[in-house]
Scaffold this motif. Structure first.
Motif, short mmCIF file in Angstrom:
data_model
loop_
_atom_site.label_atom_id
_atom_site.label_comp_id
_atom_site.label_asym_id
_atom_site.label_seq_id
_atom_site.Cartn_x
_atom_site.Cartn_y
_atom_site.Cartn_z
N GLN A 148 -25.30 43.65 64.39
CA GLN A 148 -25.17 45.05 63.98
C GLN A 148 -24.30 45.21 62.75
N GLU A 149 -23.14 44.56 62.75
CA GLU A 149 -22.20 44.72 61.65
C GLU A 149 -22.76 44.14 60.35
N THR A 150 -23.36 42.94 60.43
CA THR A 150 -23.94 42.32 59.25
C THR A 150 -25.07 43.18 58.70
N MET A 151 -25.92 43.70 59.60
CA MET A 151 -27.04 44.53 59.18
C MET A 151 -26.54 45.83 58.52
N LYS A 152 -25.47 46.40 59.10
CA LYS A 152 -24.90 47.63 58.54
C LYS A 152 -24.38 47.39 57.13
N GLN A 153 -23.60 46.32 56.96
CA GLN A 153 -23.06 45.99 55.64
C GLN A 153 -24.17 45.66 54.65
N PHE A 154 -25.18 44.92 55.14
CA PHE A 154 -26.27 44.52 54.28
C PHE A 154 -27.04 45.74 53.77
N ASN A 155 -27.34 46.69 54.67
CA ASN A 155 -28.05 47.89 54.27
C ASN A 155 -27.23 48.75 53.32
N GLN A 156 -25.92 48.86 53.61
CA GLN A 156 -25.06 49.65 52.75
C GLN A 156 -24.99 49.05 51.35
N SER A 157 -24.90 47.72 51.29
CA SER A 157 -24.78 47.08 49.98
C SER A 157 -26.04 47.24 49.16
N ILE A 158 -27.17 47.39 49.84
CA ILE A 158 -28.44 47.58 49.12
C ILE A 158 -28.63 49.05 48.76
N GLU A 159 -28.40 49.93 49.75
CA GLU A 159 -28.75 51.33 49.57
C GLU A 159 -27.77 52.09 48.69
N SER A 160 -26.50 51.68 48.70
CA SER A 160 -25.50 52.49 48.03
C SER A 160 -25.55 52.38 46.52
N SER A 161 -25.84 51.18 46.00
CA SER A 161 -25.67 51.05 44.56
C SER A 161 -26.66 50.14 43.87
N PHE A 162 -27.35 49.28 44.60
CA PHE A 162 -28.19 48.26 44.00
C PHE A 162 -27.40 47.47 42.96
N GLN A 163 -26.22 47.05 43.36
CA GLN A 163 -25.35 46.31 42.46
C GLN A 163 -25.07 44.92 43.02
N GLY A 164 -24.85 43.98 42.12
CA GLY A 164 -24.56 42.62 42.54
C GLY A 164 -24.78 41.67 41.38
N ILE A 165 -25.23 40.44 41.69
CA ILE A 165 -25.48 39.48 40.60
C ILE A 165 -26.96 39.37 40.26
N GLY A 166 -27.84 39.73 41.20
CA GLY A 166 -29.27 39.72 40.91
C GLY A 166 -29.92 38.36 41.00
N ALA A 167 -29.95 37.79 42.20
CA ALA A 167 -30.62 36.50 42.40
C ALA A 167 -31.21 36.45 43.79
#
Length: 501
Positions: A119-138
């Motif tokens: 649950q926690e990993t899925m929550k963080q994973f969804n937030q990291s995708i949905e909130s900003s679409f930010q990261g390194i891009g790979a």
């Protein structure tokens, strides 16, 4: 009702299994031509047998025996849960035991593409995708228990920093990722725009780990790029697909329609560095080109039953087509390449692809956690499975050697008489930039020193002949600039040439 903890465990395990079966039914129904799930059929018949104990046909007796075996297996799980819960030296959390059991089941599959997110990993994973679409891009995957780069996304910080297909990530900001599952590692790599992450990677052909600093940024969402190129009076359309997402087939259709209206004489489809994506979108793109006399792709389930997918197109396009691919082309990109060759007869230009021949589906577990499970193999129109083998090009073309050089990491200056991989990397860069180092075997010769001096003099640096941090940085910048020049792209040149041969 007072239920002992071990029975709670058994009910929870059953809930996990039945929840997965229910989702599996929906997936099977959604897929055209797929057969009813054997797992679902078995559960249904077990219920019927329970309602009709007098029915003793041979088939139902076999099913009853299977059900008894499954019950015994679940009893073993129940016993293990109870034994640990009641006897372990320290108090144990129920949820952790269940999470561990689910993770353990997936681990036994030894499939890097079947993973569990709590649950926690899925929550963080969804937030990291949905909130900003930010990261390194790979795009990353697990290969031999290593977090491995499939391909950096076009225009992303990962591409800019020099990450390459098959790089294996060893550390994130100095912390080892060994023992982490894929999504735990991904969450460490992701972050807000403008922040820096340092990756230590093991790169094939390089003896020492490479350290790469990446500034996180917005990840480009556009997946289709198109342009034209005039060659000997002929107009060549070029469509690059960087990944297959929900709107890719629509974007591709728009780009293709415009190129056709402009009367292009030939088309190059470029899926180099494309890590794949949605199965449905690559099918829609292939329907633009492949006639209905051969399947565009085949899907095989656990029982060997095959479902074949066809287009409704009657004939091929009236212009030549080539497909560009490389070692970063994976999954849906490989479907496109293999089908264009086997069912369309079109040439594939570049290098051997990544080799991912399975199809996954995300299956919600009902409590916020998710299993991404491999359900099918995908096969080429001729029935070939490219998993861990890749698709072979019909015209093999490698880029110039400096395309494959590594970021320059200078802890101590490189000098005359040094002999190592870092020197070899510098020599390839110098040669690619037109400075003759005399050799490219890693020995810092007098010829290499002279080449460094010439480069330094022409780039406003002190001409010492030694490679320090400033010189290394300038070399990297110059190589990136060369790689980006269209005239240096041998693979594209050959793909265009092959259209009219």
């Amino acid at each position: 009702m007072n239920i002992k903890p071990r029975y709670v465990a058994l009910l929870m395990v059953l809930a996990v299994l039945l929840g997965a079966a229910g989702s599996y039914i929906g997936i099977e129904y959604f897929a055209k031509g797929a057969q009813e799930s054997p797992q679902t059929e078995s559960l249904a018949n077990a219920d019927q047998n329970a309602d009709n104990p007098g029915n003793t046909s041979g088939e139902e007796q076999n099913k009853a025996t299977e059900d008894q075996s499954e019950s015994a297996d679940l009893a073993k799980v129940e016993q293990a849960f109870s034994t640990i819960k009641e006897n372990y030296v320290s108090e144990v959390d129920n949820d952790k035991l269940i999470e561990g059991a689910v993770q353990g089941m997936l681990d036994t599959l030894e499939d890097p593409y079947s993973v569990y997110m709590d649950q926690e990993t899925m929550k963080q994973f969804n937030q990291s995708i949905e909130s900003s679409f930010q990261g390194i891009g790979a795009e990353v995957s697990m290969v031999n228990d290593k977090v491995t780069i499939v391909a950096p996304i076009k225009g992303s910080p990962a591409e800019e920093a020099g990450l390459k297909p098959n790089d294996q990530i060893l550390k994130v900001d100095g912390e080892s990722v060994e023992g982490l599952d894929l999504y735990e590692a991904v969450l460490k790599i992701r972050g807000e725009k403008g922040t820096e992450v340092t990756l230590q990677v093991d790169r094939p052909g390089v003896s020492e780990p490479v350290t790469i600093d990446i500034i996180r940024d917005d990840i480009p969402l556009e997946t289709v790029y198109s342009n034209t190129k005039e060659v000997d009076g002929k107009q060549v359309g070029i469509i690059e697909i960087t990944s297959f997402s929900e709107k890719t087939s629509e974007e591709f259709h728009e780009a293709l329609t415009k190129l056709e209206k402009d009367n292009m004489d030939g088309l190059v489809i470029d899926v180099r560095g494309n890590p794949g994506g949605l199965f449905t979108d690559v099918q829609e793109i292939l329907k633009e080109f492949i006639p209905d006399d051969k399947p565009i792709v085949q899907v095989e389930d656990r029982n060997g039953e095959k479902s074949r997918y066809f287009s409704d197109r009657k004939e091929k396009k009236d212009y030549p087509i080539t497909v560009l691919m490389d070692e970063g082309s994976a999954s849906a990109s490989e479907i496109l390449a293999a089908t264009m060759n086997e069912a369309g007869g079109y040439d594939l230009v570049g290098t051997q692809s990544f080799g991912k021949g399975t199809v996954q589906q995300a299956i919600p577990m009902g409590d916020g956690s998710t299993i991404k499970l491999t359900l099918y193999k995908w096969l080429t129109p001729n029935g070939n499975w490219v998993h861990e083998k890749g698709v072979e090009p019909t015209i093999e073309v490698k880029q110039p050697s400096y395309f494959y050089t590594n970021p320059v990491e200078i802890k101590e200056e490189l000098k005359y008489n040094d002999n190592n991989e870092k020197v070899k990397n510098i020599q390839k860069m110098l040669k690619g930039l037109g400075y003759e180092p005399g050799r490219t075997d890693g020995y810092f010769s007098q010829g290499t020193k002279s080449a460094v001096e010439a480069f330094q003099a022409e780039n406003g640096l002190e001409a010492t002949g030694d490679v320090d941090e400033k010189t290394g940085g300038k070399l990297e910048e110059a190589i990136v600039e060369e790689v980006r020049k269209e005239e240096n792209d041998r693979q594209m040149d050959k793909a265009v040439e092959a259209l009219f041969e």
